[in-house]
Design a protein around this motif. Structure first.
Motif, short mmCIF file in Angstrom:
data_model
loop_
_atom_site.label_atom_id
_atom_site.label_comp_id
_atom_site.label_asym_id
_atom_site.label_seq_id
_atom_site.Cartn_x
_atom_site.Cartn_y
_atom_site.Cartn_z
N ALA B 93 0.84 -1.21 0.00
CA ALA B 93 0.00 0.00 0.00
C ALA B 93 0.87 1.25 0.00
O ALA B 93 0.55 2.25 -0.68
N ARG B 94 1.98 1.20 0.76
CA ARG B 94 2.84 2.40 0.82
C ARG B 94 3.55 2.63 -0.50
O ARG B 94 3.83 3.76 -0.88
N TRP B 95 3.89 1.54 -1.22
CA TRP B 95 4.49 1.77 -2.54
C TRP B 95 3.49 2.44 -3.48
O TRP B 95 3.85 3.31 -4.28
N LEU B 96 2.23 2.07 -3.37
CA LEU B 96 1.22 2.70 -4.23
C LEU B 96 0.97 4.16 -3.83
O LEU B 96 0.58 4.97 -4.67
N LYS B 97 1.23 4.50 -2.55
CA LYS B 97 1.18 5.93 -2.19
C LYS B 97 2.29 6.69 -2.89
O LYS B 97 2.12 7.85 -3.28
N PHE B 165 8.74 17.54 -6.12
CA PHE B 165 7.51 16.75 -6.31
C PHE B 165 7.48 15.53 -5.39
O PHE B 165 6.59 14.69 -5.51
N VAL B 166 8.42 15.44 -4.47
CA VAL B 166 8.47 14.31 -3.53
C VAL B 166 8.28 14.84 -2.11
O VAL B 166 8.89 15.84 -1.74
N THR B 167 7.42 14.16 -1.34
CA THR B 167 7.17 14.59 0.04
C THR B 167 7.45 13.43 0.99
O THR B 167 7.54 12.27 0.56
N PRO B 168 7.59 13.72 2.30
CA PRO B 168 7.76 12.61 3.26
C PRO B 168 6.63 11.59 3.17
O PRO B 168 6.86 10.39 3.33
N GLU B 169 5.40 12.04 2.86
CA GLU B 169 4.28 11.09 2.76
C GLU B 169 4.48 10.13 1.58
O GLU B 169 4.20 8.94 1.69
N THR B 170 4.94 10.66 0.44
CA THR B 170 5.11 9.77 -0.71
C THR B 170 6.24 8.77 -0.45
O THR B 170 6.25 7.68 -1.01
N LEU B 171 7.19 9.13 0.41
CA LEU B 171 8.31 8.23 0.71
C LEU B 171 8.07 7.39 1.97
O LEU B 171 9.02 6.81 2.52
#
Lengths: 248, 248
Positions: B93-97, B165-171
């Motif tokens: 699920a986190r990879w899909l985020k 375009f990258v945030t702590p949430e996406t990572l």
């Protein structure tokens, strides 16, 4: 989605080959037009061995899943063609004459120790596909042979013309292939036209041919990336003597 | 060939990682130092999905072959980590985020339709290895996790610094991994040190780790060749909007 007639299915399959078969790949153009160094031709022959080695295994896997004696009997000729009757005979032996003729150590070639991992993975994916997909799709995945006679003709003529280190004897593998590929692909095409009679099965056969085009394309991508551009050879893989950065 | 002590075996395994782990690959340096375009980061996340998707399958395949309840119980935490307890939880699920955050359509990502065939083949090779090799080698092939905490630290810091375009949430995927990788690799290392007690088994475990390094390396080779240099995207694969030659 409606059912295609057998001839419509054939037309779709031929269109997939026209679009996705590896004759469009830049490495093939390079190989056939004299653009490869001896080391790049060695790398091609060494790595393509991974695919040659798996062909009789995938044919045996296909026959192992097939309960139709006529199909197994017809398919058996592929085993004979590749494995031969003796150690000096058959496609496997003829491929090793090619690698011999290019000056590669036979044990090194056969062991696949210096092959690109991506080549081994692509060959394994083909074997896995034939083991695990419905029989009509396994047979469909062989249909790249519809398109191989033309490419083999170009290859043999081009390589003999451009490379002084290549002889008709080293290319004996290819001399045998076109009539056999024509016979085998005619059988496989007739089989899928007769047995893929639902939209799902017809889509499956088309996807099988796309998959197989992907396998062949991925092998040339790996060769191109390692030995042409950017020329990044993975750790442990074959480094031709004429590769930029090779130890001298 | 003589038997190594458990600590000698560990030293050999760590040396393999130091030499062959994919932290040496130019694509990783590019990704971590801000050298990738948004499209190249998208291509990485989309393609790496093929590997993420296969991880719980290979863990289940390993457990399916293991008759030791303690090993299965310990290994089960890997399934929980990746598959989670609910659809919003776990590594999958986190990879899909991550792919959501990069603006990729989730169905397209999950279908692998536009993934590089070479990525699918490498992931399949890993699954096949774990299904077919001796258990101690299957466990040994997981030992690349000995080396992942360092690379993940660099990756998160580098990507947050360089890509707006990258945030702590996406990572979020990576935030969870280092302690789990440390726990899992400590278990796997202790297992192979205890169970690989013959020269053949010790060589097998070392080869398993080399194989797994080859899998990770081949994935980055494929990404690099398609999306960096020479930028040759195979037929049907994802073409980022900022790729040279992309339809505008």
């Amino acid at each position: 989605m409606s059912v295609l007639s057998p001839d419509e299915l054939e037309a779709r399959l031929r269109a997939i080959g026209a679009e996705r078969y590896h004759h469009h790949h830049p490495f093939h153009r390079l190989l056939h037009t004299g653009g490869c160094s001896r080391g790049q031709v060695q790398a091609w022959a060494l790595n393509r061995w991974c695919y040659q080695a798996v062909i009789p295994q995938k044919d045996a896997a296909l026959m192992a899943r097939c309960d139709d004696v006529e199909v197994r009997r017809a398919w058996r000729s592929r085993l004979v063609d590749h494995d031969g009757e003796t150690a000096d005979d058959g496609g496997i032996a003829r491929w090793l004459k090619l690698t011999d003729g290019l000056g590669l150590d036979r044990d090194m070639v056969v062991s696949q120790r210096q092959a690109l991992p991506a080549m081994r993975f692509a060959a394994l994916a083909y074997l896995d596909f034939v083991r695990s997909r419905p029989l009509v799709e396994a047979i469909g995945s062989s249909l790249t042979e519809l398109f191989s006679p033309a490419i083999i003709g170009e290859r043999v003529a081009g390589m003999l013309k451009h490379y002084d280190f290549v002889t008709p004897e080293t290319l004996a593998y290819f001399a045998e292939r076109p009539p056999r590929a024509a016979r085998d692909s005619a059988f496989a095409l007739a089989y899928v036209k007769r047995h893929a009679t639902t939209p799902d099965a017809q889509r499956g056969v088309q996807d099988a041919l796309r998959f197989k085009c992907d396998v062949l394309w991925a092998m040339l991508d790996a060769l191109h990336a390692a030995y042409v551009a950017p020329g990044l050879v993975p750790p442990g893989a074959f480094v031709p003597a004429d590769h930029p950065g090779a130890a001298t």
